[in-house]
Structures are given as C-alpha cells and as structure tokens.
Design a protein around this motif. Structure first.
Motif, PDB file in Angstrom:
ATOM      1  N   ARG A 295      12.510  -4.391   9.875  1.00  0.00           N
ATOM      2  CA  ARG A 295      12.867  -2.986  10.078  1.00  0.00           C
ATOM      3  C   ARG A 295      14.020  -2.578   9.151  1.00  0.00           C
ATOM      4  NH1 ARG A 295      12.315  -2.994  16.716  1.00  0.00           N
ATOM      5  NH2 ARG A 295      10.120  -3.528  16.641  1.00  0.00           N
TER       6      ARG A 295
ATOM      7  N   SER B 180       9.371   2.358  18.751  1.00  0.00           N
ATOM      8  CA  SER B 180       9.668   2.062  20.160  1.00  0.00           C
ATOM      9  C   SER B 180       8.400   2.206  21.006  1.00  0.00           C
ATOM     10  CB  SER B 180      10.828   2.933  20.638  1.00  0.00           C
ATOM     11  OG  SER B 180      10.411   3.879  21.534  1.00  0.00           O
ATOM     12  N   ARG B 181       7.509   3.152  20.643  1.00  0.00           N
ATOM     13  CA  ARG B 181       6.245   3.314  21.385  1.00  0.00           C
ATOM     14  C   ARG B 181       5.380   2.056  21.208  1.00  0.00           C
ATOM     15  NH1 ARG B 181       5.007   8.331  19.452  1.00  0.00           N
ATOM     16  NH2 ARG B 181       3.882   7.340  17.748  1.00  0.00           N
TER      17      ARG B 181
ATOM     18  N   GLU C 112      17.633  -5.886  18.690  1.00  0.00           N
ATOM     19  CA  GLU C 112      17.742  -4.507  19.185  1.00  0.00           C
ATOM     20  C   GLU C 112      19.086  -3.891  18.810  1.00  0.00           C
ATOM     21  OE1 GLU C 112      16.508  -4.598  23.258  1.00  0.00           O
ATOM     22  OE2 GLU C 112      14.441  -4.938  22.603  1.00  0.00           O
TER      23      GLU C 112
ATOM     24  N   LEU D  22      11.064   6.077  14.170  1.00  0.00           N
ATOM     25  CA  LEU D  22      11.781   5.361  15.239  1.00  0.00           C
ATOM     26  C   LEU D  22      11.004   5.454  16.548  1.00  0.00           C
ATOM     27  CD1 LEU D  22      15.494   6.417  14.569  1.00  0.00           C
ATOM     28  CD2 LEU D  22      14.505   4.132  14.339  1.00  0.00           C
TER      29      LEU D  22
ATOM     30  N   ASP E  16       6.259  -0.906  20.568  1.00  0.00           N
ATOM     31  CA  ASP E  16       6.838  -2.075  21.254  1.00  0.00           C
ATOM     32  C   ASP E  16       6.292  -2.211  22.666  1.00  0.00           C
ATOM     33  OD1 ASP E  16       8.341  -3.573  19.617  1.00  0.00           O
ATOM     34  OD2 ASP E  16      10.240  -2.529  19.975  1.00  0.00           O
ATOM     35  N   GLN E  17       6.029  -1.069  23.313  1.00  0.00           N
ATOM     36  CA  GLN E  17       5.576  -1.088  24.708  1.00  0.00           C
ATOM     37  C   GLN E  17       4.042  -1.074  24.808  1.00  0.00           C
ATOM     38  OE1 GLN E  17       8.133  -0.991  26.879  1.00  0.00           O
ATOM     39  NE2 GLN E  17       9.558  -0.639  25.180  1.00  0.00           N
TER      40      GLN E  17
END
Ligand code: ADP
Length: 461
Positions: A407, A303-304, A242, A299, A306-307
């Motif tokens: 990434r 991040s979306r 991260e 980006l 990931d959840q």
C-alpha cells in the motif's frame, strides 16, 4: 505461599479431575480385591474345615470302646483343638431307634446356646457366647455323628488378610496421590504460567512484539504457546500494518490539503487585486480535489475489500476480457491487443475480475509510452489459467517488483515524474486477486516493459 495454598486444588481443574478419577479407581479396586480375597480365603479355609471335620468323625468312630466313645483317647489323638470342638453322637439300635446319646465335654452347654445360620455358607453357624463354628454330621449304621469345629482362628486369618489388603491399598493410595499431585503440578504449571503471562500482559496493556514464554515441556503446552505466539505475531504485524496505513493515508491526504488551503488563502489575499491568478488557482484546486477524491475512493475500496468475501462462480474469462477491453478502448481511444481462446471457464467473481483488469490496464496506459503495444492474453499452463497484461513501458527493477503490491508504494520515478497516482492501485488489485483465490506476479516483458500475470486455479466441477 503456604503449603495449604500450594496444594489447594480446584475441583474442576485437570489436577482435580485426575485426583477424583484416581480416588474412584482406588476405591473400586480396593473394594473388589477385598471382596475377592475374603471370598477366596474363606472358601479355601472352609474346605479345610470340611476335611478336618471328616477326620474328626473318623477318629470318633475309632475311639469307640464297649459301645461308648472314649473321650480321653479321642482328645489325645485328635489333631484339632478338642476344647473348641463339640461332638454329639447318637448310637442307633438294629431297628433304627436311638440307643444312647453321648456328648463330648462342654457340648451340652454349647448346644444350649443360641445358634444362627450364616447367609451363604449353610454349614457355618454363629453361636452366642462361643463364636463361629463349622457344622458337619454323618449317619452310619451304628451312630449319627454331629461335629462343630471352631472357625474363630480362621476368621482371624480372614481379618488379617483383609487388613493387609487395606494397608497395602492405603499405602498405594498415599504414594499414588503424592505422585499424581507432583505429576499434575508438573503438567499444569506451564499452563498456569501461560495464563499468568497472558493476564499480566492484559493488565499492563499490550506491548507490540511482546510474546508469551514458551515452556520446553510438555509438548502440548509448548505447541499451544507456539501457536499463541504465532497468532500474536500475526496480530502484531496486522496492527503495525494498520498503523502504517493510517499514517500513510494521513500523509497522502495532508499534501493536497495543504496545497488547497494555500491557494484558498492566496485567493483571499490577492484574488481581488490580481484576478489573473484566479483561473490558475481554480485549476489547481480542481486537480487537487480530484486527486483527493481518487485517494479517498481508493482508501474506501481497500477497507471494503478487507472485509469482503466473494461467492465464486464459473465464469467465461475470454468473454470478460473481450467486453472489458472493448468498453475500455472506446473511452481512451487506444488499441489494446487481445489474445484469448473462444471460451475459457474459471471459478471467479466476474465484477472483481473486471476491476483487476481495469486496474492493470490503467497502469499499463499510465506508465508505457502512448504509441507502444499493450496486450491482454489468456493462456493455460498445466492446470492454471493465466491472464496476463503486458506493456512496453519502462518495466520494474527486481527491487521494485518486490514492493509494488504494498500500500502507498510508488516507484521513485513515478513520484517525481508527476504521473498521477496514489500508490494504492496495485494493492487493490492484489486484494481482489486474493479474494478470487488467485495469484499475481510481475515479470519483465521483452525487450522491455512489464507483464502482470494473474493465475486462476482450475475449474472444479
Ligand atoms: P499508482 O499507479 O497509483 O502509483 P500502483 O499501486 O498502481 O500505484 O502502482 C505502484 C507503482 O508501481 C507505481 O507507482 C509505478 O511506479 C509502478 N507500476 C505499476 N504498474 C506499472 C507498469 N505497468 N509499468 C511500470 N511501472 C508500473
């Protein structure tokens, strides 16, 4: 650490629990063995008294001389302690009447004392001032014999036996508690050390790569410490990833921002005097802001994802491939070959499969020459369904194949040749593939180019 502190044990700790259970077991076993031993010893001894009483009566019968007992002869021949044995004999006439009553020495005084019966053994009497006695009587044609044998020495035996049981129990208790304390300390020390190590790290703040000490025994604690360390390693890795991601994202955003600010200040300084630069600068600002927008969207997508959790359903991959490619080619005016069976059911999320397909097609279009072939195929291999997108571009070296899904990873040529991109496309594809419980690999196409293959598991009904 004082001895008191050293051995102080929390009631709720495992040592406390083990010790409490041990004390309970000891109390129950000691109580049971005391009761059982006392019962067995008492029964045996009372049986012995019964036999002795019968013998006393027989010896009394033999001691009769001229219709009366000869106490001296009886005392001389008796196996029992005659001073603690009391006897009353009633002789009976032929008509059944009491003829005479004889008392052994001391018996009158003994009978005058208060007598009480014992609760379970009815033959046992408590006699005030004399102790405990065993009573036995016998009726013959000539006489009625009553004998009281002292049980005091027997009681001493029972008391001694009980005392021995208690002493043995006490010694075992002390040895047992000491061994348990040593054992629980050995068992719980690694756990306590582990807790202390965790707390120390919490107080000092978490340092990357700082792992907990792993004891060599007991095995369960060793496994716990190993599992903790695995968890910490994976958390450390995630934190490092991260950190890296934020650093890379800032770096990627800083470059276009610097360019934009440079052109804004150029326009401010020279725009009025040299209006010919305005068109070029505006074009640059437009391109760079688009690049930034693309980067920010990627980006956000990362991040979306990931959840995200997808609910997978049975979908027809053939249909998804056909409709996606058709929609795609109307926008870009380029032919893409499709090789799919009429239907092909897999467990997946249709929308994310479309995004995967578009991501891979975007790259094939970007990196392969305009006139070259791009093919989308669906094949079955064992129980897997493979969706592959192949192109005839430059392909990837083995080293690049290992990193393309990371990434912000971009192959050097792609960076230097100014092909637009963020290095996030394949990372997003990889995320979506994982969310679909699928796998992605990249291989060489023949004679050149790259083949990206997404493998879906079988449709379990
Ligand atoms: P981007 O395309 O935005 O640079 P990607 O994550 O999609 O980022 O791809 C990472 C790198 O992998 C690209 O920079 C490119 O060098 C390489 N790559 C991806 N697809 C292909 C392809 N079909 N052929 C050759 N190289 C590719």
């Amino acid at each position: 650490m004082t001895l008191r502190q050293r051995w102080r044990i929390d009631r709720h700790s495992s040592a406390g629990l083990i010790i409490r259970t041990y004390i309970l077991i000891m109390l129950v076993t000691t109580g049971l063995s005391a009761v059982f031993t006392a019962g067995v010893v008492s029964t045996l001894l009372i049986r012995n008294r019964e036999t002795a009483a019968i013998k006393v009566i027989q010896s009394l019968q033999a001691s009769f001389v001229h219709q009366s007992p000869n106490w001296d002869a009886w005392q001389a021949t008796s196996e029992e302690d005659s001073s603690r044995t009391y006897v009353k004999i009633q002789t009976i006439t032929k008509t059944g009447r009491t003829d005479a009553i004889f008392y052994a020495p001391g018996t009158r005084a003994y009978l005058a004392a208060k007598h009480r019966n014992a609760p379970i053994f009815s033959a046992v009497r408590f006699v005030d001032g004399h102790g405990v006695f065993y009573y036995r009587s016998k009726l013959t044609k000539r006489a009625y014999y009553q004998v009281w044998l002292s049980l005091n020495s027997i009681l001493q035996v029972v008391q001694l036996t009980l005392l021995s049981v208690l002493v043995v129990a006490l010694i075992s208790f002390v040895i047992g508690i000491t061994l348990i304390l040593l054992m629980t300390r050995r068992l719980t020390r690694p756990l306590t050390d582990l807790t202390t190590a965790t707390q120390t790290r919490l107080i000092r703040g978490w340092q990357q790569q700082a792992l907990l000490p792993v004891p060599s025994a007991p095995t369960e604690v060793k496994q716990l410490a190993d599992s903790f360390n695995q968890l910490l390693t994976s958390l450390n890795d995630q934190m490092a990833r991260e950190h890296q991601f934020v650093a890379d994202a800032s770096h990627e955003l800083r470059t276009p921002l610097a360019g934009i600010r440079g052109h804004v200040s150029l326009l401010r300084r020279r725009g009025q005097e040299h209006p010919e630069i305005i068109a070029d600068s505006l074009k640059y600002l437009d391109e760079e802001s688009q690049r930034m927008q693309h980067l920010v969207e990627n980006l956000l997508a990362i991040s979306r994802n990931d959840q995200m959790k997808l609910s997978l359903q049975a979908v027809d991959l053939s249909d998804i491939v056909k409709t996606t490619v058709m929609g795609y080619t109307t926008e870009i005016q380029r032919r893409i070959q499709i090789q799919v069976p009429p239907t092909c059911l897999v467990l997946a999320d249709a929308e994310s499969v479309r995004q995967i397909l578009m991501g891979l097609l975007d790259n094939a279009l970007k990196y392969a020459p305009e006139s070259s072939n791009i093919t989308c195929a669906l094949t079955q291999q064992n129980d897997k369904i493979n969706l592959s997108i192949s192109d005839e571009g430059p392909g990837l070296t083995d080293e690049n194949k290992k990193h393309v899904f990371e990434r912000f990873y971009r192959v050097d040529e792609a960076r230097s040749s100014q092909v637009p991109g963020t290095g996030l496309g394949l990372a997003i594809v990889q995320q979506l593939v994982t969310l679909n419980h699928a796998k992605i690999i990249v291989a060489d196409n023949q004679p050149h180019g790259a083949i990206f293959t997404v493998s879906f598991g079988p449709l379990v009904s």
